[in-house]
Design an enzyme around this catalytic site. Sequence first.
Site, mmCIF file in Angstrom:
data_model
loop_
_atom_site.group_PDB
_atom_site.id
_atom_site.type_symbol
_atom_site.label_atom_id
_atom_site.label_comp_id
_atom_site.label_asym_id
_atom_site.label_seq_id
_atom_site.Cartn_x
_atom_site.Cartn_y
_atom_site.Cartn_z
ATOM 1 C CG HIS A 22 39.563 -6.870 48.265
ATOM 2 N ND1 HIS A 22 40.604 -6.475 47.460
ATOM 3 C CD2 HIS A 22 39.696 -6.187 49.422
ATOM 4 C CE1 HIS A 22 41.349 -5.604 48.116
ATOM 5 N NE2 HIS A 22 40.813 -5.414 49.313
ATOM 6 C CG ASP A 64 40.041 -2.639 51.025
ATOM 7 O OD1 ASP A 64 41.196 -3.056 51.273
ATOM 8 O OD2 ASP A 64 39.642 -2.392 49.881
ATOM 9 C CG MET A 74 26.100 13.105 53.836
ATOM 10 S SD MET A 74 24.306 13.149 53.618
ATOM 11 C CE MET A 74 24.025 11.708 52.599
ATOM 12 C CE1 TYR A 112 22.235 11.387 49.551
ATOM 13 C CE2 TYR A 112 22.074 13.454 48.352
ATOM 14 C CZ TYR A 112 21.714 12.664 49.429
ATOM 15 O OH TYR A 112 20.845 13.142 50.372
ATOM 16 C CE1 TYR A 130 24.385 15.731 56.949
ATOM 17 C CE2 TYR A 130 23.350 16.496 58.968
ATOM 18 C CZ TYR A 130 23.720 16.711 57.659
ATOM 19 O OH TYR A 130 23.429 17.906 57.053
ATOM 20 C CG ASN A 132 22.879 8.480 55.554
ATOM 21 O OD1 ASN A 132 21.939 7.708 55.490
ATOM 22 N ND2 ASN A 132 22.719 9.787 55.695
#
Length: 144
Positions: A22, A64, A74, A112, A130, A132
């Site tokens: 978790h 979560d 990003m 990053y 983009y 990511n």
Amino acid sequence: MLKLIPPILGPELLTTLRAMGHGDEIVIADANFPAEFLGPNVHRADGISATDMLEAILTLMPLDEFVEETAIGMAVVDHPSQREPIYDTFEEIIRRHEPAKSFSTIERFAFYDRAKKAVAVVQTGEHRLYANIILKKGIIRPKA
């Protein structure tokens, strides 16, 4: 091959997903992402799109529920409010698996820095810019 497990999730990646706890984070990265020297373990998924990988991972992994941001991309460099087309696709996939969750973005270098602390990076063959996303693992509640 196993039933109900997306075939693009290889044995090493399945082991990583199962071992995560978790609050641990995993990155799905595009082909341009500097994954190899960032620090975390890298799982190669050449030829697989970031969206297909997101779909497969969210088939197994909960997000979560205790924090607001659990699926973080990003932001566009020098244009943080700009929405890339991939963001809408990410959001659609997230909402299909986790209706209460949404997609947000953070600045490139903040992304990053957060990715360096992730359990692993899944480097896809995605060429869309983009593409990511960082996913924060949630919990599976006991059955009532």
